[in-house]
Write a protein that holds these residues in place. Structure first.
Motif, PDB file in Angstrom:
ATOM      1  N   ALA A 232       0.839  -1.198   0.000  1.00  0.00           N
ATOM      2  CA  ALA A 232       0.000   0.000   0.000  1.00  0.00           C
ATOM      3  C   ALA A 232       0.869   1.241   0.000  1.00  0.00           C
ATOM      4  N   THR A 233       0.470   2.224  -0.796  1.00  0.00           N
ATOM      5  CA  THR A 233       1.117   3.530  -0.726  1.00  0.00           C
ATOM      6  C   THR A 233       0.571   4.277   0.488  1.00  0.00           C
ATOM      7  N   LEU A 234       1.131   5.446   0.741  1.00  0.00           N
ATOM      8  CA  LEU A 234       0.686   6.232   1.890  1.00  0.00           C
ATOM      9  C   LEU A 234      -0.737   6.752   1.717  1.00  0.00           C
ATOM     10  N   HIS A 235      -1.227   6.789   0.481  1.00  0.00           N
ATOM     11  CA  HIS A 235      -2.573   7.303   0.221  1.00  0.00           C
ATOM     12  C   HIS A 235      -3.507   6.198  -0.281  1.00  0.00           C
ATOM     13  N   SER A 236      -3.159   4.969  -0.023  1.00  0.00           N
ATOM     14  CA  SER A 236      -3.938   3.840  -0.515  1.00  0.00           C
ATOM     15  C   SER A 236      -5.268   3.703   0.226  1.00  0.00           C
ATOM     16  N   GLY A 237      -6.289   3.266  -0.518  1.00  0.00           N
ATOM     17  CA  GLY A 237      -7.572   2.958   0.111  1.00  0.00           C
ATOM     18  C   GLY A 237      -7.468   1.819   1.105  1.00  0.00           C
ATOM     19  N   SER A 238      -6.430   1.002   0.980  1.00  0.00           N
ATOM     20  CA  SER A 238      -6.228  -0.103   1.922  1.00  0.00           C
ATOM     21  C   SER A 238      -5.998   0.411   3.336  1.00  0.00           C
ATOM     22  N   LEU A 239      -5.409   1.596   3.455  1.00  0.00           N
ATOM     23  CA  LEU A 239      -5.190   2.164   4.783  1.00  0.00           C
ATOM     24  C   LEU A 239      -6.506   2.601   5.415  1.00  0.00           C
ATOM     25  N   ILE A 240      -7.495   2.919   4.565  1.00  0.00           N
ATOM     26  CA  ILE A 240      -8.840   3.216   5.079  1.00  0.00           C
ATOM     27  C   ILE A 240      -9.420   1.955   5.718  1.00  0.00           C
ATOM     28  N   THR A 241      -9.249   0.829   5.024  1.00  0.00           N
ATOM     29  CA  THR A 241      -9.729  -0.443   5.572  1.00  0.00           C
ATOM     30  C   THR A 241      -9.027  -0.759   6.878  1.00  0.00           C
ATOM     31  N   ALA A 242      -7.701  -0.540   6.919  1.00  0.00           N
ATOM     32  CA  ALA A 242      -6.946  -0.809   8.141  1.00  0.00           C
ATOM     33  C   ALA A 242      -7.418   0.083   9.287  1.00  0.00           C
ATOM     34  N   LYS A 243      -7.680   1.361   8.985  1.00  0.00           N
ATOM     35  CA  LYS A 243      -8.160   2.295  10.011  1.00  0.00           C
ATOM     36  C   LYS A 243      -9.522   1.853  10.547  1.00  0.00           C
ATOM     37  N   GLN A 244     -10.403   1.435   9.630  1.00  0.00           N
ATOM     38  CA  GLN A 244     -11.716   0.976  10.064  1.00  0.00           C
ATOM     39  C   GLN A 244     -11.611  -0.310  10.881  1.00  0.00           C
ATOM     40  N   ALA A 245     -10.669  -1.176  10.501  1.00  0.00           N
ATOM     41  CA  ALA A 245     -10.448  -2.403  11.264  1.00  0.00           C
ATOM     42  C   ALA A 245     -10.046  -2.071  12.701  1.00  0.00           C
ATOM     43  N   LEU A 246      -9.151  -1.107  12.864  1.00  0.00           N
ATOM     44  CA  LEU A 246      -8.736  -0.696  14.210  1.00  0.00           C
ATOM     45  C   LEU A 246      -9.919  -0.152  14.999  1.00  0.00           C
ATOM     46  N   GLU A 247     -10.740   0.685  14.356  1.00  0.00           N
ATOM     47  CA  GLU A 247     -11.906   1.261  15.024  1.00  0.00           C
ATOM     48  C   GLU A 247     -12.899   0.189  15.435  1.00  0.00           C
ATOM     49  N   GLN A 248     -12.920  -0.906  14.687  1.00  0.00           N
ATOM     50  CA  GLN A 248     -13.846  -2.001  14.978  1.00  0.00           C
ATOM     51  C   GLN A 248     -13.252  -3.021  15.950  1.00  0.00           C
ATOM     52  N   GLY A 249     -12.016  -2.776  16.388  1.00  0.00           N
ATOM     53  CA  GLY A 249     -11.373  -3.681  17.335  1.00  0.00           C
ATOM     54  C   GLY A 249     -10.781  -4.916  16.704  1.00  0.00           C
ATOM     55  N   ARG A 250     -10.493  -4.847  15.408  1.00  0.00           N
ATOM     56  CA  ARG A 250      -9.890  -5.990  14.716  1.00  0.00           C
ATOM     57  C   ARG A 250      -8.362  -5.891  14.746  1.00  0.00           C
ATOM     58  N   ASP A 251      -7.699  -7.031  14.593  1.00  0.00           N
ATOM     59  CA  ASP A 251      -6.243  -7.045  14.514  1.00  0.00           C
ATOM     60  C   ASP A 251      -5.798  -6.570  13.138  1.00  0.00           C
ATOM     61  N   VAL A 252      -4.796  -5.698  13.109  1.00  0.00           N
ATOM     62  CA  VAL A 252      -4.251  -5.197  11.844  1.00  0.00           C
ATOM     63  C   VAL A 252      -2.826  -5.697  11.689  1.00  0.00           C
ATOM     64  N   MET A 253      -2.524  -6.231  10.510  1.00  0.00           N
ATOM     65  CA  MET A 253      -1.218  -6.813  10.216  1.00  0.00           C
ATOM     66  C   MET A 253      -0.730  -6.275   8.880  1.00  0.00           C
ATOM     67  N   ALA A 254       0.573  -6.299   8.673  1.00  0.00           N
ATOM     68  CA  ALA A 254       1.132  -5.794   7.421  1.00  0.00           C
ATOM     69  C   ALA A 254       2.406  -6.541   7.065  1.00  0.00           C
ATOM     70  N   ILE A 255       2.612  -6.713   5.763  1.00  0.00           N
ATOM     71  CA  ILE A 255       3.824  -7.346   5.256  1.00  0.00           C
ATOM     72  C   ILE A 255       4.816  -6.250   4.867  1.00  0.00           C
ATOM     73  N   PRO A 256       6.031  -6.262   5.406  1.00  0.00           N
ATOM     74  CA  PRO A 256       7.005  -5.229   5.056  1.00  0.00           C
ATOM     75  C   PRO A 256       7.565  -5.458   3.655  1.00  0.00           C
ATOM     76  N   GLY A 257       8.179  -4.426   3.105  1.00  0.00           N
ATOM     77  CA  GLY A 257       8.778  -4.533   1.782  1.00  0.00           C
ATOM     78  C   GLY A 257      10.038  -3.705   1.696  1.00  0.00           C
ATOM     79  N   SER A 258      10.466  -3.417   0.491  1.00  0.00           N
ATOM     80  CA  SER A 258      11.672  -2.636   0.285  1.00  0.00           C
ATOM     81  C   SER A 258      11.490  -1.206   0.797  1.00  0.00           C
TER      82      SER A 258
END
Length: 364
Positions: A232-258
């Protein structure tokens, strides 16, 4: 197939012009059921909604839209799941704004299966695509239904990986279920309808409007135990999903890259903010406090490296970052002709991907 009267009432209520989800929930609390709401007079309704909306409720929904939905329900794979339905996703009931009803095509039993959301960039790298597919398949074989948004890139790879595993996949879409978007995912949509499921809160005929996609993301995270962001880029819609997941009390995980890739910046930001860094499927199981559903199953992704020893000597000089051929030649000390030949063989073996501009990336 005859549609139950209560489902038809829910359908009518949801298609009232100007009546939003919040107002529907408010009216349900006040009147108890869609049937009672639709039977109420304008004076009673005006206590909870604006006068024009109360008038619209009395007048009823557009009959052509209702008839189209009822016709759609004649297909045995099509369903409308309401807040009162025992199959309505239990996790979704606990979010701040659950949709009053969901249109579903496919296997309704998946709605309450343990689920993992996997999301990421539409313009993913070959490595990101490979990661999404591999993690989705492994998680599916570990007992998680894979949830994503059926966009190009990471979403598509996640659905494909989930379908390869035993626990299938659910696509949460931002259009009506009579529309496939993007159109190039038509074959994937057919596979999901057969072996997985597609769901939408939007009525039939709803086109692909930009405002609908961030809204549907709350459902992707809402029906899942956790959310994995692959690229995900810094402006990706995926970060919206991650933010909503946090608000909903879900676990958020991410795969690192270069550290050099813009598509890793979003994941790295999430990790800095406390998201779990994921390197393998066991990391996901540990974060969600789960064990594999299949004790006899192999949840590890194994890859058969079949390249010859001659070609494998190039791999130490070809990292997982995107690299141009001149840099590879400089690192390896080999000629352009030799490197080009080796890269072609490695590409055919699915170990290296060629990118625009004469660049390459190792993906396995």
């Amino acid at each position: 197939m005859k549609v139950p009267p209560d489902v038809e009432s829910w359908l009518n209520l949801s298609l009232i012009n100007g009546l939003g989800d919040e107002s529907i929930r408010k009216l349900l609390i006040a009147f108890g059921s869609p049937t009672e709401i639709l039977s109420a007079d304008t004076y009673q309704l005006e206590r909870f909604v604006k006068k024009q909306v109360a008038y619209n409720i009395n007048r009823g929904a557009d009959k052509s839209k209702v008839d189209a939905a009822l016709k759609w329900l004649e297909d045995s794979f099509n369903f409308i799941i309401t807040l009162a339905d025992h199959d309505y996703p239990k996790l979704l009931l606990n979010i701040a704004d659950p949709p009053p009803l969901l249109y579903l095509k496919g296997q309704r039993k998946l709605l309450n299966a343990p689920a993992l959301a996997i999301v990421g960039s539409r313009n993913a790298t070959p490595q990101g695509i490979a990661n999404a597919g591999a993690f989705a398949e492994a998680a599916s074989n570990a007992g998680f239904c894979i949830v994503s948004g059926m966009a190009q890139g990471i979403d598509t790879a996640a659905h494909q990986g989930g379908l390869r595993g035993i626990s299938a996949s659910i696509a949460v879409v931002g259009t009506g279920l009579d529309i496939v978007y993007p159109a190039r995912n038509r074959e994937l949509a057919h596979l999901l309808a057969k072996d997985g499921a597609l769901i939408s809160e939007f009525p039939l005929g709803m086109p692909a409007l930009g405002r609908n996609f961030p809204r549907r993301n709350r459902i992707i995270s809402g029906i899942s135990l956790g959310c994995l962001v692959v690229e995900a880029t810094l402006h990706s819609g995926s970060l919206i999903t991650a933010k909503q997941a946090l608000e909903q009390g879900r676990d958020v995980m991410a795969i690192p890259g270069s550290i050099h890739s813009p598509l890793s910046k979003g994941c790295h930001t999430l990790i800095k903010q406390g998201a779990k860094l994921i390197e393998n499927i066991q990391d996901i199981l540990d974060e969600l406090n789960c064990q594999p559903a299949l004790a006899h199953g192999n949840i590890n992704v194994t890859i058969d490296f079949s390249e010859s020893q001659e070609n494998s000597i190039l791999l130490p000089h070809l990292g997982y970052d995107v690299t141009d051929i001149d840099t590879i030649c400089t690192r390896s000390g080999l000629t352009v002709e030799a490197v080009s030949s080796m890269l072609l063989t490695l590409e055919l073996d699915g170990i290296v991907a060629s990118l625009p501009g004469g660049r390459y990336q190792r993906i396995r």
